[in-house]
Design an enzyme around this catalytic site. Structure first.
Site, mmCIF file in Angstrom:
data_model
loop_
_atom_site.group_PDB
_atom_site.id
_atom_site.type_symbol
_atom_site.label_atom_id
_atom_site.label_comp_id
_atom_site.label_asym_id
_atom_site.label_seq_id
_atom_site.Cartn_x
_atom_site.Cartn_y
_atom_site.Cartn_z
ATOM 1 N N CYS A 62 -90.741 44.982 -13.629
ATOM 2 C CA CYS A 62 -91.900 44.168 -13.239
ATOM 3 C C CYS A 62 -92.160 43.056 -14.257
ATOM 4 O O CYS A 62 -91.326 42.182 -14.435
ATOM 5 C CB CYS A 62 -93.119 45.060 -13.004
ATOM 6 S SG CYS A 62 -94.401 44.208 -12.027
ATOM 7 N N LYS A 91 -102.596 38.845 -4.880
ATOM 8 C CA LYS A 91 -101.809 39.915 -5.480
ATOM 9 C C LYS A 91 -100.821 40.475 -4.471
ATOM 10 O O LYS A 91 -101.159 40.740 -3.321
ATOM 11 C CB LYS A 91 -102.726 41.036 -5.989
ATOM 12 C CG LYS A 91 -101.963 42.131 -6.730
ATOM 13 C CD LYS A 91 -102.898 43.177 -7.314
ATOM 14 C CE LYS A 91 -102.112 44.206 -8.125
ATOM 15 N NZ LYS A 91 -102.992 45.249 -8.725
ATOM 16 N N SER A 135 -96.401 45.535 -7.442
ATOM 17 C CA SER A 135 -97.800 45.344 -7.836
ATOM 18 C C SER A 135 -97.846 44.247 -8.887
ATOM 19 O O SER A 135 -97.649 44.503 -10.077
ATOM 20 C CB SER A 135 -98.380 46.652 -8.401
ATOM 21 O OG SER A 135 -99.704 46.465 -8.847
ATOM 22 N N HIS A 180 -91.822 48.286 -8.960
ATOM 23 C CA HIS A 180 -92.176 49.480 -9.731
ATOM 24 C C HIS A 180 -91.600 50.732 -9.073
ATOM 25 O O HIS A 180 -92.344 51.573 -8.555
ATOM 26 C CB HIS A 180 -93.699 49.625 -9.825
ATOM 27 C CG HIS A 180 -94.334 48.792 -10.880
ATOM 28 N ND1 HIS A 180 -94.202 49.061 -12.223
ATOM 29 C CD2 HIS A 180 -95.114 47.691 -10.786
ATOM 30 C CE1 HIS A 180 -94.880 48.177 -12.929
ATOM 31 N NE2 HIS A 180 -95.438 47.323 -12.090
ATOM 32 N N GLU A 193 -90.678 53.357 -10.353
ATOM 33 C CA GLU A 193 -91.119 54.567 -11.058
ATOM 34 C C GLU A 193 -92.492 55.058 -10.618
ATOM 35 O O GLU A 193 -92.887 56.180 -10.969
ATOM 36 C CB GLU A 193 -91.135 54.303 -12.580
ATOM 37 C CG GLU A 193 -92.365 53.578 -13.115
ATOM 38 C CD GLU A 193 -92.398 52.083 -12.867
ATOM 39 O OE1 GLU A 193 -93.319 51.412 -13.359
ATOM 40 O OE2 GLU A 193 -91.494 51.563 -12.172
ATOM 41 N N ARG A 208 -109.183 50.767 -9.031
ATOM 42 C CA ARG A 208 -109.562 50.172 -10.313
ATOM 43 C C ARG A 208 -109.959 48.705 -10.122
ATOM 44 O O ARG A 208 -110.970 48.248 -10.662
ATOM 45 C CB ARG A 208 -108.383 50.260 -11.289
ATOM 46 C CG ARG A 208 -108.592 49.602 -12.637
ATOM 47 C CD ARG A 208 -107.264 49.304 -13.290
ATOM 48 N NE ARG A 208 -106.498 48.324 -12.518
ATOM 49 C CZ ARG A 208 -105.198 48.095 -12.665
ATOM 50 N NH1 ARG A 208 -104.502 48.815 -13.532
ATOM 51 N NH2 ARG A 208 -104.590 47.172 -11.933
#
Length: 303
Positions: free
Chosen positions: A142, A163, A192, A234, A236, A248
């Site tokens: 990323c 985003k 992300s 991502h 992972e 969040r």
């Protein structure tokens, strides 16, 4: 086979409860083989979660791996206790005279900043320069991929109008490359981020694009010598990581859309379905086997 990690690292209990074989330092020292030396430059704010996610993927091969966790020299970490950092992490200065078969540089929530405004940018550049002589193959994830592409090849990142968050379908572009051996023609992976890189810049730099998506652009790019690997998403991430990030961001008052192709029936109250686990395990296993184990010298100082 196991990853060799410090006995008291929080990830040990989590991975053991999942039936994943982890090996303590004491037991590993009794085995007469050379483990792969893998460093993890963990730039993510939720360090313990990221440790567990990466170790879960690194453990799924027949190779014994010695893990060294790394952090930036002078950066103040707000989300991880200093005791955890002191016990389990090293700085680049601690390892500058060592060699590693592989290195992983994670993402970081600093995409809105120009690279040179990130407070640890100089330290990271020093580490990336060092990796060219002391690491056989480096896997960038990323923002870590964007940082590596910019530092090594001068490839710029560009802000997106909103985003990019969700689970996206990607298509394999070069099926003969061993890094994506066993991949389906199309596969899913999470993203992300707020910025992107351009495929034409990557190709001009002489890198190979192994997989990409209509929505996210380039997903996997590699150097011809296999020593630089860039993953823009991502793989992972756990099942609930995108959900945690979304909540969040909403809690911060950000006007942000829910992750796409993620929640079951697009219902934010339902537990997401994980569609990328197999791809993630295969990607890391292929990197460890074909780009690291099969190519790194037996005498590690020969790197």
């Amino acid at each position: 086979m196991p990853v060799n990690i410090p006995t008291n690292l929080p990830a040990v209990e989590t991975l053991s409860s999942e039936g994943i074989f982890v090996m303590t330092e004491k037991r590993a020292r009794s085995q007469d083989i050379r483990p792969l030396e893998i460093g993890i430059v963990n730039l993510m704010p939720t360090k313990i979660n990221t440790e567990t996610q990466l170790l879960r993927l690194l453990s799924n091969t027949p190779l014994q791996i010695e893990i060294t966790l790394l952090r930036m020299n002078n950066h103040v970490y707000k989300n991880t206790g200093q005791e955890h950092l002191d016990v389990f992490y090293h700085t680049h200065m601690d390892v500058k005279d060592k060699w590693f078969d592989g290195l992983i540089i994670t993402g970081a929530p600093v995409e809105a900043l120009p690279f040179d405004k990130v407070d640890y940018w100089d330290d990271l550049c020093t580490l990336m320069d060092w990796s060219k002589t002391n690491v056989y193959s480096t896997l960038h994830i990323c923002w870590g991929a964007q940082a590596g592409l910019f530092h090594h090849y001068g490839i710029k990142k560009y802000e997106l109008y909103e985003k990019l968050s969700g689970v996206y379908r990607h298509k394999v572009q070069v099926s003969s490359n061993c890094l994506i051996r066993g991949f389906d023609d199309e596969f899913l992976a999470p993203h992300s981020r707020y910025t992107n890189v351009r495929e034409e810049d990557i190709l001009i730099a002489g890198l190979s694009v192994l997989a990409k998506s209509n929505e996210t652009g380039v997903y996997i790019a590699v150097s011809n010598d296999h020593r630089q690997v860039f993953i823009t998403g991502h793989p992972e991430y756990d099942k609930t990581t995108l959900d945690d990030e979304y909540k969040r961001d909403i809690g911060k008052g950000l006007n942000i859309k829910p992750p796409v192709n993620y929640y079951k029936d697009n219902n934010l109250n339902k537990i997401p379905t994980m569609h990328w686990k197999a791809h993630a395990h295969l990607l890391f296993a292929n990197w460890l086997n074909y780009y690291v184990y099969q190519e790194t010298p037996y005498h590690i100082t020969s790197i």
